[in-house]
Design a protein around this motif. Structure first.
Motif, PDB file in Angstrom:
ATOM      1  N   ALA A 167     -36.417  13.503  19.581  1.00  0.00           N
ATOM      2  CA  ALA A 167     -37.644  13.991  18.951  1.00  0.00           C
ATOM      3  C   ALA A 167     -38.545  12.819  18.597  1.00  0.00           C
ATOM      4  N   GLY A 168     -39.831  12.956  18.822  1.00  0.00           N
ATOM      5  CA  GLY A 168     -40.796  11.926  18.453  1.00  0.00           C
ATOM      6  C   GLY A 168     -41.181  12.037  16.993  1.00  0.00           C
ATOM      7  N   ASP A 169     -42.216  11.255  16.621  1.00  0.00           N
ATOM      8  CA  ASP A 169     -42.574  11.209  15.199  1.00  0.00           C
ATOM      9  C   ASP A 169     -43.937  11.849  14.905  1.00  0.00           C
ATOM     10  N   TYR A 170     -44.505  12.535  15.899  1.00  0.00           N
ATOM     11  CA  TYR A 170     -45.805  13.176  15.631  1.00  0.00           C
ATOM     12  C   TYR A 170     -45.739  14.676  15.927  1.00  0.00           C
ATOM     13  N   MET A 195     -47.252  14.077   8.203  1.00  0.00           N
ATOM     14  CA  MET A 195     -46.938  13.574   9.547  1.00  0.00           C
ATOM     15  C   MET A 195     -48.230  13.410  10.339  1.00  0.00           C
ATOM     16  N   LYS A 196     -48.167  12.557  11.336  1.00  0.00           N
ATOM     17  CA  LYS A 196     -49.301  12.373  12.243  1.00  0.00           C
ATOM     18  C   LYS A 196     -49.461  13.604  13.131  1.00  0.00           C
ATOM     19  N   THR A 221     -53.769   9.253  11.110  1.00  0.00           N
ATOM     20  CA  THR A 221     -53.084  10.486  10.682  1.00  0.00           C
ATOM     21  C   THR A 221     -53.426  11.645  11.614  1.00  0.00           C
ATOM     22  N   PHE A 241     -42.567  15.722  17.875  1.00  0.00           N
ATOM     23  CA  PHE A 241     -41.529  16.255  16.986  1.00  0.00           C
ATOM     24  C   PHE A 241     -41.492  17.780  17.111  1.00  0.00           C
ATOM     25  N   THR A 265     -39.293  19.902  23.368  1.00  0.00           N
ATOM     26  CA  THR A 265     -39.999  19.958  22.084  1.00  0.00           C
ATOM     27  C   THR A 265     -40.113  21.404  21.593  1.00  0.00           C
ATOM     28  N   LYS A 302     -34.916  20.344  12.534  1.00  0.00           N
ATOM     29  CA  LYS A 302     -33.849  19.466  13.053  1.00  0.00           C
ATOM     30  C   LYS A 302     -32.619  20.276  13.486  1.00  0.00           C
TER      31      LYS A 302
END
Lengths: 342, 342
Positions: A167-170, A195-196, A221, A241, A265, A302
């Protein structure tokens, strides 16, 4: 079986960046060719296919302002109907206008209703209900006033969407920039959870973009990356994400959801239109009712197994499955009793 | 002879106030019925005819914003072609779109080209040039790229335009308020010669009206009386000293000129489009090249015999003459060799 497929001419088939109807038509056409059918695609002159291409209109009218849409449409549509005797079946993917020609030829016509753009077009579908064959693209998009031969969900070429296990962070918004699509709602959710948000898509409503989206775009952001073509699509989708699809209309189908899940995703969507048909709640994403619901779903995401997202698309949403479903419809129309032999 | 006549559906047939194509269609239809033909008129549901009326569209889309033009058009056009076998001939007065259906039926289709709204529509006329029959409404409107079976000038019902022997004291502009039509030029001429100008017509270009017309409207030297319906038309036309038709485009035909002359009022027009075909220079009006020419023509206009204006219309521009001309075309299409027998 000689099949003529009528694509829209707003964009190239397949489209260079945006054009969901043309994209589905291309995937279906190429799968049918792959399956050995004799397929002729009626589309813009710059279109690409392994079948035969017939083009009355050289360029897409959404990309070339010198093309008069009304003139190009009638030349495009009349071409397929004037050649109807060359085909066993015509598959119309061009909305309602071709129906008004369909009563003048003997070749059976099957029409995929890619969505009702307005209630005003319903009289055309009602007039040709008895003599035509309609395919819905989701159960939710079916009109109770019409009869359907089948519901066939769209499929994608999963090879174009490599799986991304991490998973990514955005968070990602992927679609037209339009109030229907919930860009502003996605911004609200991203800001609430800190989160972004990456926003990808063509701007269809400039006023909405200026008032509700642009003020939040700071590149950190909230980032707007424009329309994303096929070459970048998998990377943008797979790196997220979660995909936020907080729509405010009954969307008949959501190709971007399927593409996102193919990359692994998961998707969080509002409970509208076809969303519950596409997302398996708790397995490939969450169906929620409001902003609070979306925030809670993000906290729980998650627990979604990204491999399960991929597996579900491979099982339910491939273009090969879509083409097999259409072939069944074609066979049912051409050899009505064939079902009894199976 | 069973004739199906396709009218536009922008306005009622006949129109309540504005609608030149629908007006001509109505005059032709009623004359053909009067001559004993079996005529079916395809028009809006509020239309009026002594023939049979078929209406797929209940109301004109220019008068009822709830009507979706694209939907109404395709239902209207498909209706006549789906019933083509009931008729010996279809007479299309609906611009280019019906041509794209014409290749799908055996019934011959004759199309009156009421004008080319844009060069972009030419490809449709070119595609169907070989298989169709085109009628021009003036020699000047003929395209060198197309073949025509005939040129037929429009005609009017002269009974609706009583002759007025005495010239009035005002100049008249009668038509759409649009730069093409030369309203501002008419104002200039009226002011130069010190005569009152009456302006009648729908406002098609609001910006032009506000900038170039409205500032001069004082109710005394320049009066704007809005759109004039059939009940007032003869009075307004017959009461004028002269009609000013100082157009800046190649007008394919000018019905208002013929109506004016029928009432006895001569016409001064710029040398564009069909004007020299309609006006007999020095007998029923003047063809001029500029404002100075128009002013000089006004000084000479007392030498025009108003009875001559009327007589020329009775000879060349009646709806009965128009209908006879169309009947000849229908007969030529249906019995190709008939001309040899005459």
């Amino acid at each position: 079986m000689r099949i003529a497929i009528l694509s829209p001419i707003s964009w190239r088939t397949p489209p260079l960046h945006y054009g969901p109807w043309e994209s589905v038509v291309s995937l279906l056409t190429e799968e049918l060719v792959h399956m050995g059918l004799d397929v002729t695609l009626f589309a813009t002159g710059d279109s690409q296919t392994n079948g035969k291409l017939v083009a009355a209109c050289p360029r897409p009218y959404s990309e070339d302002s010198s093309v008069d849409p009304k003139v190009a449409e009638c030349l495009h549509i009349s071409e397929i109907f004037e050649r109807a005797a060359e085909f066993d079946l015509i598959h119309n993917n061009f909305d309602f206008l071709p129906l008004s020609y369909s009563g003048l030829v003997k070749t059976p016509v099957v029409t995929t209703i890619h969505g009702f753009s307005s209630p005003s077009i319903m009289p055309v579908y009602k007039k040709y209900n008895a003599g035509s064959h309609y395919v819905a693209i989701s159960e939710s998009d079916k009109s109770p006033e019409l009869d359907y031969i089948a519901t066939i969900h769209h499929g994608i070429d999963v090879a174009q969407f490599p799986f991304s296990g991490a998973a990514g962070d955005y968070l990602l918004f992927f679609g037209r920039i339009h109030p229907d699509k919930g860009v502003y709602e996605a911004i609200q959710v991203a800001q609430r959870v800190g989160m972004k948000l990456v926003i990808a898509g063509i701007i269809q409503d400039q006023d909405y973009f200026a008032a509700r989206v642009e003020p939040y775009v700071d590149g950190t952001t909230v980032e707007y990356i424009g329309s994303v073509g096929p070459d970048q699509r998998a990377e943008v989708l797979g790196g997220a994400f979660a995909l936020l699809h907080l729509i405010s209309f009954d969307e008949p189908f959501g190709l971007s959801l399927v593409e996102s899940m193919a990359c692994g995703t998961p998707v969080i969507a509002f409970r509208r239109g076809s969303m519950p048909e596409i997302i398996r709640h708790g397995e490939t994403g969450y169906i929620v009712d409001d902003i609070e619901g979306a925030i809670n779903a993000l906290a729980a995401i998650k627990s979604i197994d990204r491999t399960q997202c991929r597996a579900d698309v491979e099982q339910r949403f491939t273009s090969a499955r879509m083409a097999r479903d259409y072939l069944c419809v074609y066979q049912e129309i051409l050899h009505g009793g064939a079902r009894d032999d199976q």
